[in-house]
Scaffold this motif. Structure first.
Motif, PDB file in Angstrom:
ATOM      1  N   GLY A 136     -68.057 -32.286 -26.150  1.00 41.32           N
ATOM      2  CA  GLY A 136     -67.574 -32.073 -24.783  1.00 41.32           C
ATOM      3  C   GLY A 136     -66.090 -32.343 -24.605  1.00 41.32           C
ATOM      4  N   HIS A 137     -65.376 -32.636 -25.670  1.00 38.80           N
ATOM      5  CA  HIS A 137     -63.946 -32.905 -25.544  1.00 38.80           C
ATOM      6  C   HIS A 137     -63.194 -31.583 -25.413  1.00 38.80           C
ATOM      7  CE1 HIS A 137     -65.317 -36.781 -26.746  1.00 38.80           C
ATOM      8  NE2 HIS A 137     -65.784 -36.287 -27.877  1.00 38.80           N
ATOM      9  N   GLU A 157     -66.757 -27.885 -18.986  1.00 35.79           N
ATOM     10  CA  GLU A 157     -66.183 -29.208 -18.746  1.00 35.79           C
ATOM     11  C   GLU A 157     -67.231 -30.231 -18.348  1.00 35.79           C
ATOM     12  OE1 GLU A 157     -61.842 -29.725 -17.263  1.00 35.79           O
ATOM     13  OE2 GLU A 157     -62.890 -28.401 -15.902  1.00 35.79           O
ATOM     14  N   ILE A 158     -68.157 -29.834 -17.508  1.00 34.68           N
ATOM     15  CA  ILE A 158     -69.100 -30.813 -16.959  1.00 34.68           C
ATOM     16  C   ILE A 158     -70.161 -31.156 -18.006  1.00 34.68           C
ATOM     17  CG2 ILE A 158     -70.662 -31.376 -15.056  1.00 34.68           C
ATOM     18  CD1 ILE A 158     -69.230 -29.304 -13.357  1.00 34.68           C
ATOM     19  N   ALA A 159     -70.789 -30.126 -18.540  1.00 37.29           N
ATOM     20  CA  ALA A 159     -71.845 -30.376 -19.531  1.00 37.29           C
ATOM     21  C   ALA A 159     -71.259 -30.550 -20.932  1.00 37.29           C
ATOM     22  CB  ALA A 159     -72.830 -29.215 -19.531  1.00 37.29           C
ATOM     23  N   GLY A 160     -70.039 -30.069 -21.131  1.00 34.35           N
ATOM     24  CA  GLY A 160     -69.411 -30.124 -22.455  1.00 34.35           C
ATOM     25  C   GLY A 160     -70.269 -29.405 -23.479  1.00 34.35           C
ATOM     26  N   LEU A 196     -55.284 -33.495 -26.530  1.00 32.03           N
ATOM     27  CA  LEU A 196     -56.696 -33.734 -26.845  1.00 32.03           C
ATOM     28  C   LEU A 196     -57.285 -34.635 -25.764  1.00 32.03           C
ATOM     29  CD1 LEU A 196     -59.077 -33.537 -28.864  1.00 32.03           C
ATOM     30  CD2 LEU A 196     -58.110 -35.486 -30.039  1.00 32.03           C
ATOM     31  N   ARG A 197     -58.054 -34.032 -24.865  1.00 24.90           N
ATOM     32  CA  ARG A 197     -58.626 -34.804 -23.754  1.00 24.90           C
ATOM     33  C   ARG A 197     -60.042 -35.248 -24.132  1.00 24.90           C
ATOM     34  NH1 ARG A 197     -57.737 -31.965 -18.061  1.00 24.90           N
ATOM     35  NH2 ARG A 197     -58.511 -33.997 -17.410  1.00 24.90           N
ATOM     36  N   VAL A 198     -60.219 -36.534 -24.146  1.00 25.49           N
ATOM     37  CA  VAL A 198     -61.485 -37.098 -24.591  1.00 25.49           C
ATOM     38  C   VAL A 198     -62.440 -37.202 -23.392  1.00 25.49           C
ATOM     39  CG1 VAL A 198     -62.587 -39.119 -25.623  1.00 25.49           C
ATOM     40  CG2 VAL A 198     -60.373 -38.340 -26.463  1.00 25.49           C
ATOM     41  N   ALA A 199     -63.578 -36.547 -23.526  1.00 21.94           N
ATOM     42  CA  ALA A 199     -64.558 -36.561 -22.433  1.00 21.94           C
ATOM     43  C   ALA A 199     -65.420 -37.807 -22.533  1.00 21.94           C
ATOM     44  CB  ALA A 199     -65.431 -35.322 -22.535  1.00 21.94           C
ATOM     45  N   LYS A 200     -65.801 -38.318 -21.387  1.00 19.77           N
ATOM     46  CA  LYS A 200     -66.708 -39.477 -21.412  1.00 19.77           C
ATOM     47  C   LYS A 200     -67.668 -39.374 -20.238  1.00 19.77           C
ATOM     48  CE  LYS A 200     -62.856 -42.263 -19.914  1.00 19.77           C
ATOM     49  NZ  LYS A 200     -62.047 -41.124 -20.075  1.00 19.77           N
ATOM     50  N   GLN A 201     -68.734 -40.062 -20.391  1.00 18.67           N
ATOM     51  CA  GLN A 201     -69.712 -40.115 -19.307  1.00 18.67           C
ATOM     52  C   GLN A 201     -69.714 -41.540 -18.782  1.00 18.67           C
ATOM     53  OE1 GLN A 201     -73.476 -38.348 -20.192  1.00 18.67           O
ATOM     54  NE2 GLN A 201     -73.914 -38.205 -18.020  1.00 18.67           N
ATOM     55  N   SER A 253     -68.600 -42.612 -24.742  1.00 18.25           N
ATOM     56  CA  SER A 253     -67.887 -41.473 -25.315  1.00 18.25           C
ATOM     57  C   SER A 253     -68.207 -41.413 -26.802  1.00 18.25           C
ATOM     58  CB  SER A 253     -66.391 -41.650 -25.091  1.00 18.25           C
ATOM     59  OG  SER A 253     -65.702 -40.570 -25.639  1.00 18.25           O
ATOM     60  N   ASN A 254     -68.281 -40.206 -27.339  1.00 15.73           N
ATOM     61  CA  ASN A 254     -68.528 -40.107 -28.782  1.00 15.73           C
ATOM     62  C   ASN A 254     -67.195 -39.902 -29.509  1.00 15.73           C
ATOM     63  OD1 ASN A 254     -67.898 -37.251 -28.845  1.00 15.73           O
ATOM     64  ND2 ASN A 254     -69.763 -37.021 -27.652  1.00 15.73           N
ATOM     65  N   LYS A 255     -67.250 -39.946 -30.789  1.00 19.07           N
ATOM     66  CA  LYS A 255     -66.005 -39.854 -31.574  1.00 19.07           C
ATOM     67  C   LYS A 255     -65.916 -38.511 -32.305  1.00 19.07           C
ATOM     68  CE  LYS A 255     -64.400 -44.049 -30.783  1.00 19.07           C
ATOM     69  NZ  LYS A 255     -64.959 -44.053 -29.428  1.00 19.07           N
ATOM     70  N   LEU A 256     -66.621 -37.518 -31.810  1.00 18.27           N
ATOM     71  CA  LEU A 256     -66.608 -36.230 -32.504  1.00 18.27           C
ATOM     72  C   LEU A 256     -65.223 -35.581 -32.516  1.00 18.27           C
ATOM     73  CD1 LEU A 256     -70.023 -34.771 -31.308  1.00 18.27           C
ATOM     74  CD2 LEU A 256     -69.443 -35.538 -33.581  1.00 18.27           C
ATOM     75  N   TRP A 257     -64.373 -36.003 -31.580  1.00 18.05           N
ATOM     76  CA  TRP A 257     -63.016 -35.440 -31.539  1.00 18.05           C
ATOM     77  C   TRP A 257     -62.203 -35.807 -32.793  1.00 18.05           C
ATOM     78  CZ3 TRP A 257     -59.427 -39.339 -31.648  1.00 18.05           C
ATOM     79  CH2 TRP A 257     -59.844 -40.594 -31.176  1.00 18.05           C
ATOM     80  N   LEU A 258     -62.612 -36.862 -33.470  1.00 15.30           N
ATOM     81  CA  LEU A 258     -61.883 -37.281 -34.680  1.00 15.30           C
ATOM     82  C   LEU A 258     -61.882 -36.188 -35.750  1.00 15.30           C
ATOM     83  CD1 LEU A 258     -62.897 -40.991 -35.223  1.00 15.30           C
ATOM     84  CD2 LEU A 258     -60.569 -40.128 -35.166  1.00 15.30           C
TER      85      LEU A 258
END
Lengths: 327, 171
Positions: free
Chosen positions: A107-108, A203-206, A134-139, A15-20
């Protein structure tokens, strides 16, 4: 990166931290100092006006603390999060405001609730936003590996429907299946397939500005932000896919589009909300569609991705003839 | 000999001063044209492309020269700065243009007013905002053109003329 046992062994969650970047400085600093919030398996952060900020990670929740006291979200915090997530571009998020969420870089997803704005009885958007999720997306690389032998046959992918309640990881699973289908799997003699992903809610590709934020394989085309029913018809005509993937089907128009995809000879990879096969079969539209044998396989998740419970897989073609037959 | 050198220097300095004043008028006229072009491009990005503000500003300001800082500077600040609003960032960049004498006070106020609402409403409201600014820009473009046509030659003449007058007085 975190390793855990889930639907397979030694999975890697990224997961990236771009949501920050959508957090105002006051909250950003506190969140950065909280180990749970910085964990790669963080699921969501919930902000409710004058209520403690809640951090959810792998099914467990904790309050955001400052000096051992819960930190409450203020109206100014919520407004700042909204401003930062839209980066001063409210006009670009009109549709998202109607749907109640915004897709963020990485993708969040930021879901919100507040006061509805109506125009002649129709929803135009939301204002006075006081509740955020805030839903954090992860792969999760490898989370579909155990499932692949059960949803492929004769070196080909089968039309598959994945069902689960919200937050159990069906989108994460379908994202991984799309990647695997696109990459191919030489160990299982599966060649890479051309996958057209109709990602209505990003949602899938974000996708952010049209660019997928997740790894989806070398043969995946993404139609972002397009209604599923129209998008599926469009990609069949324009991209000649082997597999059409979409998230959260439901309406009659979606069924019509899926029928069109099947008639064109492509396979389907899709998801639906639901916790049991009987529940899906009882649904008007979808139930009939399943009974007609539209799906080769129906995968029902039996627990969240971190529970380690393997999903139940049913043979779709036999459902019209007899009781559900596990594969 | 020294007198003649001094006279030459006075003439060169006053001539240069006249040229600078005339150049200022021409620059304002060019800046007005650039602003019109940039705002047009930004409007297209926002209303038709629904492009988020930072990339829309980058695209609108990419081929600019005099007003580049207003568009690119705002976009860069938006990308980096998590605290200031669009209005505040735009205002700071507009003030840079004012300090550089690239636009006049009246246009500066119109731009600051525009920046306060830029991006923070739906497409319909943004369209009205752009129409208003474009109307003001058209009037400003015309004003700067008239001022340039009327005063450019005058300032060049005044520069040389004032130099000659000063020389005559001193001699």
């Amino acid at each position: 990166m975190v390793k855990y046992r889930g639907w397979g062994d030694d999975l890697q969650s990224v997961s990236n931290k771009l949501w920050l970047h959508v957090l105002p400085p006051r909250l950003k600093k506190l969140v950065e100092e909280t180990a749970d919030a910085m964990s790669p398996d963080l699921e969501e952060i919930r902000f409710r006006i004058q209520k403690p900020v809640i951090i959810k990670r792998a099914g467990k929740e904790r309050f955001l603390l400052r000096d051992r006291e819960p930190v409450c979200a203020q109206a100014a915090d919520l407004e700042a999060v909204m401003d930062l997530s839209m980066r001063g571009s409210l006009y670009a998020f009109e549709e998202e405001l109607k749907n109640g969420f915004v897709t963020l870089p990485g993708g969040h997803r930021l879901g919100f609730c507040g006061r509805a704005v109506l125009d002649q009885g129709r929803l135009r958007g939301l204002k006075q936003i006081r509740f955020l999720n805030l839903r954090v997306a992860k792969q999760v690389f490898g989370c579909g590996d155990a499932l692949i032998p059960r949803i492929t046959a004769n070196r080909r992918w089968l039309s598959t429907l994945v069902a689960s309640p919200p937050r159990w990881g069906k989108t994460t699973l379908i994202r991984e299946l799309v990647r695997k289908a696109s990459e191919g799997d030489p160990a299982r003699y599966l060649a890479g397939a051309d996958v057209s992903l109709v990602d209505e809610r990003s949602e899938i590709a974000g996708s952010y500005l049209g660019e997928p934020q997740f790894e989806l394989g070398p043969r995946t085309d993404v139609l972002d932000g397009c209604p599923k029913s129209e998008g599926m018809m469009m990609v069949v005509r324009s991209m000649a896919p082997d597999i059409v993937a979409a998230d959260e089907i439901g309406g009659e128009r979606d069924m019509e589009a899926l029928r069109h995809v099947l008639l064109c000879g492509a396979k389907i990879l899709t998801t639906v909300h639901g916790s049991a096969l009987e529940e899906l079969l009882a649904r008007p539209g979808l139930g009939d569609f399943i009974r007609q044998g539209a799906f080769d396989r129906i995968v029902v998740l039996r627990g969240p991705w971190y529970s380690g419970l393997p999903p139940a897989v049913y043979q779709g073609k036999s459902l019209g003839l007899a009781a559900a037959e596990p594969v | 000999m020294v007198k003649w050198i001094g006279a030459g220097l006075i003439l060169a300095a006053s001539g240069f001063w006249g040229l600078v004043k005339a150049e200022g008028l021409a620059r304002r006229r060019a800046a007005a044209g650039e602003l019109m072009y940039g705002v047009d491009k930004l409007e297209t990005e926002i209303l038709y492309g629904k492009t988020p503000l930072p990339p829309a500003l980058f695209r609108a300001g990419s081929s600019m020269n005099l007003c580049r800082a207003l568009f690119i500077g705002t976009a860069e600040a938006l990308e980096k700065n998590g605290r200031d609003s669009v209005g505040e960032i735009w205002k700071n960049q507009t003030q840079e243009l004012l300090m550089g004498d690239i636009i006049d006070q009246e246009m500066g106020s119109a731009l600051i007013c525009f920046g306060e609402s830029l991006g923070n409403s739906d497409c319909q409201s943004q369209q009205k905002l752009f129409s208003l600014l474009k109307g003001q820009l058209r009037a400003y473009e015309e004003k700067t053109r008239i001022l340039r046509d009327k005063n450019e030659k005058m300032w060049k003449f005044i520069g040389v003329g004032a130099g000659c007058a000063l020389i005559l007085l001193l001699l």
